[in-house]
Design an enzyme around this catalytic site. Structure first.
Site, short mmCIF file in Angstrom:
data_model
loop_
_atom_site.label_atom_id
_atom_site.label_comp_id
_atom_site.label_asym_id
_atom_site.label_seq_id
_atom_site.Cartn_x
_atom_site.Cartn_y
_atom_site.Cartn_z
N HIS A 240 31.12 -20.34 4.81
CA HIS A 240 32.15 -21.11 5.52
C HIS A 240 32.97 -22.03 4.63
CE1 HIS A 240 29.27 -24.40 5.20
NE2 HIS A 240 30.25 -25.22 5.50
C1 UD1 Z 1 33.17 -29.09 8.14
C2 UD1 Z 1 32.96 -29.96 6.89
C3 UD1 Z 1 31.99 -29.25 5.93
C4 UD1 Z 1 30.71 -28.85 6.65
C5 UD1 Z 1 31.07 -28.02 7.86
C6 UD1 Z 1 29.85 -27.56 8.62
C7 UD1 Z 1 34.92 -31.30 6.25
C8 UD1 Z 1 36.01 -31.46 5.26
N1 UD1 Z 1 34.18 -30.17 6.15
O1 UD1 Z 1 33.82 -27.90 7.73
O2 UD1 Z 1 31.67 -30.13 4.88
O3 UD1 Z 1 29.90 -28.11 5.76
O4 UD1 Z 1 31.91 -28.80 8.72
O5 UD1 Z 1 30.21 -26.65 9.59
O6 UD1 Z 1 34.73 -32.16 7.09
N2 UD1 Z 1 36.36 -24.73 14.56
C9 UD1 Z 1 36.15 -24.22 15.81
N3 UD1 Z 1 35.23 -24.86 16.61
C10 UD1 Z 1 34.55 -25.95 16.23
C11 UD1 Z 1 34.81 -26.46 14.93
C12 UD1 Z 1 35.70 -25.85 14.12
O7 UD1 Z 1 36.71 -23.23 16.20
O8 UD1 Z 1 33.72 -26.46 17.00
C13 UD1 Z 1 37.30 -24.01 13.67
C14 UD1 Z 1 38.73 -24.52 13.78
O9 UD1 Z 1 39.56 -23.43 13.67
C15 UD1 Z 1 38.87 -25.39 12.54
C16 UD1 Z 1 37.94 -24.71 11.55
O10 UD1 Z 1 36.88 -24.16 12.32
O11 UD1 Z 1 40.17 -25.48 12.12
C17 UD1 Z 1 37.36 -25.62 10.52
O12 UD1 Z 1 36.69 -26.70 11.14
P1 UD1 Z 1 36.61 -28.13 10.42
O13 UD1 Z 1 35.78 -29.06 11.20
O14 UD1 Z 1 37.96 -28.59 10.07
O15 UD1 Z 1 35.87 -27.81 9.07
P2 UD1 Z 1 34.56 -26.95 8.79
O16 UD1 Z 1 34.95 -25.74 8.07
O17 UD1 Z 1 33.69 -26.78 10.00
#
Ligand code: UD1
Length: 350
Positions: free
Chosen positions: A195
């Site tokens: 991820h």
């Molecule tokens: C975040 C953390 C990372 C951690 C990870 C665990 C930061 C910079 N990164 O990354 O350190 O290892 O969480 O998972 O804070 N999305 C969904 N549903 C959700 C959450 C996210 O669909 O419940 C999708 C969205 O399209 C979003 C993307 O995942 O844009 C990324 O989510 P985001 O929280 O921005 O970062 P992570 O990649 O989860």
């Protein structure tokens, strides 16, 4: 003493899960959820399974570009802190929720306790690395997971008090261990998670998964997919038909999959520690890791991000039973009761 704990993502919920009930018992405690993660299987399922209390504040920030997400959190957390006036704010790890929570507290002159302080990848292109460095710079109590983290913090001349108590990820994994079914699985498999931003650009993901999809014709690969990764797979039509992909799982389901795997391939930080609790070797498709202690011990391996190298490393470990046994026989200790020791430390300071 009034304490506010701020969290927002899956790993923070898991790694704070052993600490939150202890905080509830000992102090006036409020829980603030930023809403960075919001899908049922990235959020609520962990509250249910780990029997955590409902957050007192749900800020529902959701997904945005990095700066906007952090900015909205900062504003919303500040309002809550102004109202609640805690004496101490607790944040964990390296996410945007961590940084926003710490920054909001520091601007109000509230002391910050950072759990999992001092971890460094030394890769400043990772948003997590910036979040860690900045959070540590403004924290009063820096709970380091190991000696390496302590050294990193000393080199940065941080102002706060550095305390090496270990990682709460071990407490969390040990808590759930008793619920893991010990019946062996019928078939051997490799457990995969991916991820990180550097592995999920459409080009890089296509390349890695293309290579692993080929490999999956011979080696069963189970792949719980993070929503970020799933979105790119879908949007860019990446073929993973041979890989057994499944939606994100609950903690118990994931830990069970991990405990029964032959080995795992992951770019997650927490899984590298959880794998140790279940003595499962970890191949890490990254060029650096914050958990070098486990790499130095010969338990986990940095295999880089080049698809061919990832494929070869998996193939090599899958087909070399002696090597796998050798790795499994290496003994590496880890601290216990970390959360309890954090509580004692707070009590001692107050
Ligand atoms: C975040 C953390 C990372 C951690 C990870 C665990 C930061 C910079 N990164 O990354 O350190 O290892 O969480 O998972 O804070 N999305 C969904 N549903 C959700 C959450 C996210 O669909 O419940 C999708 C969205 O399209 C979003 C993307 O995942 O844009 C990324 O989510 P985001 O929280 O921005 O970062 P992570 O990649 O989860």
């Amino acid at each position: 003493m009034k304490i506010a704990t701020i969290l927002g993502t899956r790993p923070e919920i898991i790694k704070l899960s052993p600490l939150i009930p202890l905080l509830e018992k000992q102090f006036t405690h409020i829980l603030i959820h930023t809403g960075q993660h919001y899908d049922y299987e990235m959020d609520k399922v962990f509250f249910e399974e780990l029997k955590l209390k409902e957050p007192n504040y749900k800020l529902n920030v959701g997904s945005h570009p990095q700066g906007k997400q952090t900015g909205i959190m900062l504003e919303k957390i500040e309002s809550v802190l102004l109202k609640e006036k805690p004496n101490l704010v607790i944040v964990q790890g390296d996410t945007n929720s961590t940084l926003a929570g710490a920054l909001a507290a520091s601007k109000l002159g509230i002391k910050i306790l950072h759990v999992e302080s001092g971890c460094r990848s030394f890769n400043r292109e990772m948003p997590e690395e910036i979040n860690r460095v900045l959070t540590d710079a403004i924290s009063s109590y820096l709970i380091a997971p190991d000696e390496q983290a302590v050294e990193n913090l000393k080199k940065e001349n941080v102002h706060g008090k550095i305390i090496n108590l270990g990682s709460t990820a071990f407490d969390a994994a040990l808590r759930i261990k008793i619920f893991v079914d010990s019946t062996p699985m019928k078939e051997e498999y490799v457990l995969l998670t991916l991820h990180r931003a550097e592995n999920t650009t459409p080009e890089q993901l296509r390349s890695i998964l293309g290579s692993l999809n080929e490999l999956a014709k011979e080696i069963p690969i189970i792949f719980p997919i993070h929503p970020r990764t799933q979105k790119i797979v879908t949007d860019h039509n990446i073929n993973i038909s041979n890989i057994k992909s499944i939606p994100p799982t609950s903690y118990l389901k994931f830990i069970s999959l991990l405990a029964h795997s032959k080995f795992c391939v992951t770019d997650s930080g927490g899984i590298q520690e959880e794998a140790l609790v279940f003595n499962i070797p970890c191949l890490i498709p990254r060029n650096e890791t914050e958990w070098m202690r486990l790499v130095d011990a010969g338990k986990n391996f940095l295999i880089g991000t080049e698809p061919k190298k990832i494929k070869n490393a998996i193939l090599d470990l899958w087909s070399n039973e002696d090597k796998l046994q050798f790795i499994k026989e290496i003994q590496v200790d880890y601290p216990r009761n970390v959360s309890k020791n954090i509580i004692d430390m707070i009590t001692g300071e107050s």
